[in-house]
Design an enzyme around this catalytic site. Structure first.
Site, mmCIF file in Angstrom:
data_model
loop_
_atom_site.group_PDB
_atom_site.id
_atom_site.type_symbol
_atom_site.label_atom_id
_atom_site.label_comp_id
_atom_site.label_asym_id
_atom_site.label_seq_id
_atom_site.Cartn_x
_atom_site.Cartn_y
_atom_site.Cartn_z
ATOM 1 N N THR A 65 5.580 -6.996 3.290
ATOM 2 C CA THR A 65 5.286 -8.400 3.584
ATOM 3 C C THR A 65 5.159 -9.213 2.313
ATOM 4 O OG1 THR A 65 4.107 -7.708 5.565
ATOM 5 C CG2 THR A 65 3.631 -9.910 4.748
ATOM 6 N N CYS A 66 4.378 -8.705 1.372
ATOM 7 C CA CYS A 66 4.046 -9.481 0.168
ATOM 8 C C CYS A 66 5.313 -9.938 -0.553
ATOM 9 C CB CYS A 66 3.176 -8.631 -0.750
ATOM 10 S SG CYS A 66 2.721 -9.471 -2.266
ATOM 11 N N ARG A 88 -12.715 -20.985 7.509
ATOM 12 C CA ARG A 88 -13.975 -20.333 7.861
ATOM 13 C C ARG A 88 -14.196 -19.159 6.903
ATOM 14 N NH1 ARG A 88 -15.028 -16.947 12.272
ATOM 15 N NH2 ARG A 88 -12.827 -17.030 12.788
ATOM 16 N N CYS A 134 3.103 -13.162 -0.112
ATOM 17 C CA CYS A 134 2.618 -13.726 -1.387
ATOM 18 C C CYS A 134 3.719 -14.302 -2.278
ATOM 19 C CB CYS A 134 1.902 -12.666 -2.215
ATOM 20 S SG CYS A 134 1.264 -11.241 -1.331
ATOM 21 N N GLY A 186 0.815 -1.217 0.000
ATOM 22 C CA GLY A 186 0.000 0.000 0.000
ATOM 23 C C GLY A 186 0.846 1.263 0.000
ATOM 24 N N LYS A 201 5.984 -17.204 -0.871
ATOM 25 C CA LYS A 201 5.063 -18.331 -0.655
ATOM 26 C C LYS A 201 4.712 -19.016 -1.961
ATOM 27 C CE LYS A 201 0.874 -17.611 -1.011
ATOM 28 N NZ LYS A 201 -0.374 -16.889 -0.736
ATOM 29 N N GLU A 256 -1.929 -23.185 3.239
ATOM 30 C CA GLU A 256 -0.926 -23.118 2.179
ATOM 31 C C GLU A 256 0.410 -23.690 2.651
ATOM 32 O OE1 GLU A 256 -2.513 -19.271 -0.358
ATOM 33 O OE2 GLU A 256 -1.088 -18.928 1.249
ATOM 34 N N TYR A 270 -5.964 -19.276 5.538
ATOM 35 C CA TYR A 270 -5.335 -19.660 4.275
ATOM 36 C C TYR A 270 -3.823 -19.836 4.404
ATOM 37 C CZ TYR A 270 -3.553 -14.949 3.058
ATOM 38 O OH TYR A 270 -2.860 -13.764 3.022
ATOM 39 N N GLU A 330 -13.890 -24.957 -18.837
ATOM 40 C CA GLU A 330 -15.130 -24.942 -19.622
ATOM 41 C C GLU A 330 -16.314 -25.468 -18.805
ATOM 42 O OE1 GLU A 330 -15.472 -27.629 -23.044
ATOM 43 O OE2 GLU A 330 -13.867 -28.860 -22.206
ATOM 44 N N HIS A 379 -12.291 -25.803 -25.309
ATOM 45 C CA HIS A 379 -12.244 -27.249 -25.195
ATOM 46 C C HIS A 379 -10.903 -27.784 -25.678
ATOM 47 C CE1 HIS A 379 -13.963 -31.207 -24.835
ATOM 48 N NE2 HIS A 379 -13.474 -31.493 -26.027
HETATM 49 C C1 FAD Z 1 2.547 -15.703 4.496
HETATM 50 C C2 FAD Z 1 1.680 -14.676 3.813
HETATM 51 C C3 FAD Z 1 1.159 -14.945 2.577
HETATM 52 C C4 FAD Z 1 0.373 -14.013 1.924
HETATM 53 N N1 FAD Z 1 -0.135 -14.327 0.700
HETATM 54 C C5 FAD Z 1 -0.903 -13.437 0.039
HETATM 55 C C6 FAD Z 1 -1.401 -13.740 -1.251
HETATM 56 O O1 FAD Z 1 -1.166 -14.823 -1.791
HETATM 57 N N2 FAD Z 1 -2.149 -12.807 -1.870
HETATM 58 C C7 FAD Z 1 -2.424 -11.594 -1.298
HETATM 59 O O2 FAD Z 1 -3.101 -10.782 -1.921
HETATM 60 N N3 FAD Z 1 -1.969 -11.288 -0.056
HETATM 61 C C8 FAD Z 1 -1.212 -12.180 0.614
HETATM 62 N N4 FAD Z 1 -0.722 -11.871 1.848
HETATM 63 C C9 FAD Z 1 -1.118 -10.590 2.472
HETATM 64 C C10 FAD Z 1 -0.286 -9.430 1.946
HETATM 65 O O3 FAD Z 1 1.084 -9.717 2.111
HETATM 66 C C11 FAD Z 1 -0.654 -8.169 2.715
HETATM 67 O O4 FAD Z 1 -2.047 -7.965 2.642
HETATM 68 C C12 FAD Z 1 0.042 -6.932 2.156
HETATM 69 O O5 FAD Z 1 1.438 -7.082 2.174
HETATM 70 C C13 FAD Z 1 -0.364 -5.696 2.980
HETATM 71 O O6 FAD Z 1 0.318 -4.568 2.508
HETATM 72 P P1 FAD Z 1 0.562 -3.329 3.475
HETATM 73 O O7 FAD Z 1 1.101 -2.246 2.593
HETATM 74 O O8 FAD Z 1 -0.619 -3.044 4.289
HETATM 75 O O9 FAD Z 1 1.671 -3.796 4.496
HETATM 76 P P2 FAD Z 1 3.123 -4.555 4.325
HETATM 77 O O10 FAD Z 1 3.240 -5.077 2.943
HETATM 78 O O11 FAD Z 1 3.179 -5.449 5.450
HETATM 79 O O12 FAD Z 1 4.123 -3.348 4.444
HETATM 80 C C14 FAD Z 1 4.331 -2.666 5.638
HETATM 81 C C15 FAD Z 1 5.754 -2.174 5.659
HETATM 82 O O13 FAD Z 1 5.890 -1.223 6.699
HETATM 83 C C16 FAD Z 1 7.163 -1.373 7.303
HETATM 84 N N5 FAD Z 1 7.094 -0.776 8.636
HETATM 85 C C17 FAD Z 1 6.330 -1.168 9.703
HETATM 86 N N6 FAD Z 1 6.488 -0.304 10.728
HETATM 87 C C18 FAD Z 1 7.368 0.650 10.317
HETATM 88 C C19 FAD Z 1 7.920 1.812 10.925
HETATM 89 N N7 FAD Z 1 7.559 2.181 12.139
HETATM 90 N N8 FAD Z 1 8.802 2.549 10.194
HETATM 91 C C20 FAD Z 1 9.150 2.216 8.930
HETATM 92 N N9 FAD Z 1 8.644 1.113 8.305
HETATM 93 C C21 FAD Z 1 7.759 0.352 8.983
HETATM 94 C C22 FAD Z 1 7.348 -2.886 7.323
HETATM 95 O O14 FAD Z 1 8.713 -3.236 7.460
HETATM 96 C C23 FAD Z 1 6.768 -3.265 5.961
HETATM 97 O O15 FAD Z 1 7.756 -3.302 4.956
HETATM 98 C C24 FAD Z 1 0.087 -12.764 2.537
HETATM 99 C C25 FAD Z 1 0.619 -12.485 3.790
HETATM 100 C C26 FAD Z 1 1.402 -13.423 4.425
HETATM 101 C C27 FAD Z 1 1.967 -13.098 5.776
#
Ligand code: FAD
Length: 452
Positions: free
Chosen positions: A41-42, A203, A47, A15, A50, A180, A176, A441, A436
């Site tokens: 995280t992603c 759920r 994502c 985001g 994984k 996974e 999930y 399909e 097909h």
């Molecule tokens: C194992 C796993 C598998 C997933 N698989 C999927 C999938 O297949 N498909 C899917 O759509 N979603 C998946 N997700 C969910 C997806 O990763 C998250 O929904 C997405 O990353 C959320 O984005 P975000 O920007 O909110 O936060 P994040 O991507 O978590 O980014 C937040 C960032 O903020 C940084 N941060 C935190 N606090 C501070 C601070 N105080 N100062 C500076 N930096 C900071 C963190 O280091 C991090 O880099 C998965 C999540 C996990 C854990």
């Protein structure tokens, strides 16, 4: 008052990067702080890695099934260290891409932990910066319950960096991520138990989907233990783990992996220095414009705990950037009909209402269901079955939900999501010519409703 930046984004995850890049592209002066890893995280522990591990796990059945097509392979040998090293290499490449994306769009990158000192001031690496608007996009963090021996358990954060593939893995959780990872460990050859305290995992997914996956995982030899929970974990002299369940049973494992939920990442963020409020689960409270109770602070993504998926965080980031700096292009995020996949083996793909949700919403429901052995398996010993299900409103003929368990379900459901978004009826599905021979399909050839 003159601020250092128009927008200060905390967190360079899905985001945050999206909001920062687009805001800068719209002409705003933008900075982003990231304390851990670019892409969030992603990219680093979600994502992307994984899915790479899921691909890795999938080869086991490909090798097995190839025999039916005339291939003979020597005993397949899997090396975890190679998979992890190659995965790390790819993630490093992606980190670099994220860095370039930010820098090339004119965003100032601060690598360090950001803390709010007041509603307009952020401190990073001992330096203070002011901004007119601050966007909290700090994501989430895995939560392991406070049980004796929790220090012996790992979460998804550590699972991606294990030095070796454990021989016996106990995955705890019914969401999930648990499903996974159980599939990954099992597919790669670990003896895997999935333990969940509820009646049945996943759920919120359609009941037929949940049951079908349960049957398929059981058929594959995964040990599913529902209505079960861990009381304590004890490390044995040989390094293995003795797990005591609440019902007194004991299980032995080499790795206990918890995927029992994620909390918002608010550690040392300084929100106590602002008027930002939290919901009853601790997530940051925002209105429909992602505005917190503090006028200069917005929040998006996992930290608001709405729909914790990357494409949703991206859409929220985009909405914020547009509303602030390109209001004529602003469109609110549509949270309806968000398609999702579970990359279990076999995959789940789903969009729209489940049968249970449709009934609860008062629809007169018509159901179409098909279970079949995919053509690819007909020359093999594998007895896996695919499930496809349509939930239709009997009065309007509108397709309310599409659900699938089977190979490439996520890929197939993405296209169906467009049809549902466009308001497709069952008749539209029926009048669509199939491709097909494919499994997909089947979604346009289900003619006879099943008893609901
Ligand atoms: C194992 C796993 C598998 C997933 N698989 C999927 C999938 O297949 N498909 C899917 O759509 N979603 C998946 N997700 C969910 C997806 O990763 C998250 O929904 C997405 O990353 C959320 O984005 P975000 O920007 O909110 O936060 P994040 O991507 O978590 O980014 C937040 C960032 O903020 C940084 N941060 C935190 N606090 C501070 C601070 N105080 N100062 C500076 N930096 C900071 C963190 O280091 C991090 O880099 C998965 C999540 C996990 C854990």
């Amino acid at each position: 008052m003159a601020y250092d930046f128009d927008l200060y984004v905390i967190g360079a995850g899905s985001g945050g990067v999206r909001a920062a890049r687009f805001a800068a592209g719209f002409g705003a002066k933008v900075a982003v702080a990231e304390s851990r890893y670019l892409g969030g995280t992603c990219v680093n522990v979600g994502c992307v890695p994984k899915k790479l591990l899921v691909y890795g796990a999938h080869f086991a059945e490909d090798f097995e099934q190839s025999r039916g097509f005339g291939w003979s392979l020597d005993e397949a040998d899997f090396d975890w260290a190679t998979l992890i090293a190659n995965k790390d290499h790819e993630i490093n490449r992606l980190n670099g891409i994220y860095r370039n994306l930010l820098v090339n769009s004119g965003v100032t990158l601060h690598e360090g932990h950001a803390k709010l000192l007041d509603p307009h001031t952020v401190e990073v690496n001992g330096q203070r910066f002011t901004a007119k608007t601050i966007l909290v996009a700090t994501g989430g963090w895995p939560q392991i319950p406070e049980i004796p021996g929790r220090e012996h358990a790992i979460s998804s954060n550590e699972a991606f960096f294990l030095k070796a593939l454990p021989k016996r893995v106990l995955v705890v959780g019914g969401g999930y991520i648990a499903v996974e990872f159980a599939g990954i460990f099992h597919g790669l050859g670990a003896e895997t138990t999935l333990l969940y305290r509820g009646e049945l995992f996943l759920r919120g997914f359609d009941g037929s989907v949940r049951k079908h996956l349960q049957e398929e995982l059981t058929r594959r030899g995964m040990d599913l233990q529902f209505n079960a929970d861990i009381e304590r974990i004890d490390k044995q002299a040989d390094g293995s783990l003795n797990v005591t369940l609440k019902d007194g049973r004991q299980l032995q494992a080499d790795c206990v992996f918890y995927a029992t939920g994620r909390r918002p990442m608010l550690d040392n963020l300084g929100l106590e220095n602002t008027r930002v409020t939290f919901d009853n689960k601790g997530f940051v409270e925002v209105d429909e414009l992602y505005q917190t109770a503090e006028p200069s602070i917005l929040a998006i993504g996992d930290v608001i705990g709405r729909v914790q998926l990357t494409p949703v965080a991206l859409a929220e980031g985009m909405a914020v950037a547009r509303r602030l700096f390109k209001p004529e292009q602003y469109r609110p995020v549509d949270y309806n009909l968000i398609p999702t996949a579970v990359f279990s083996l076999p995959n789940i793909g789903t969009v729209g209402l489940t049968e249970e949700q449709a009934r609860e919403a008062g629809h007169e429901v018509q159901l179409f269901e098909s279970r079949f052995r995919p053509m690819k398996l007909t020359l093999t010993e594998c007895q896996e079955r695919t499930l496809m299900k349509l939930v239709v409103d009997a009065r309007t003929d509108k397709v309310l939900g599409c659900h699938m368990v089977g190979p490439e379900a996520g890929e197939i459901v993405q296209g169906l999501a467009i049809a549902l978004k466009a308001g497709a009826t069952k008749r539209d599905f029926d009048e669509t010519v199939g491709v097909h021979p494919t499994a997909a399909e089947e979604f346009v050839t289900m003619r006879t409703p099943v008893a609901g």
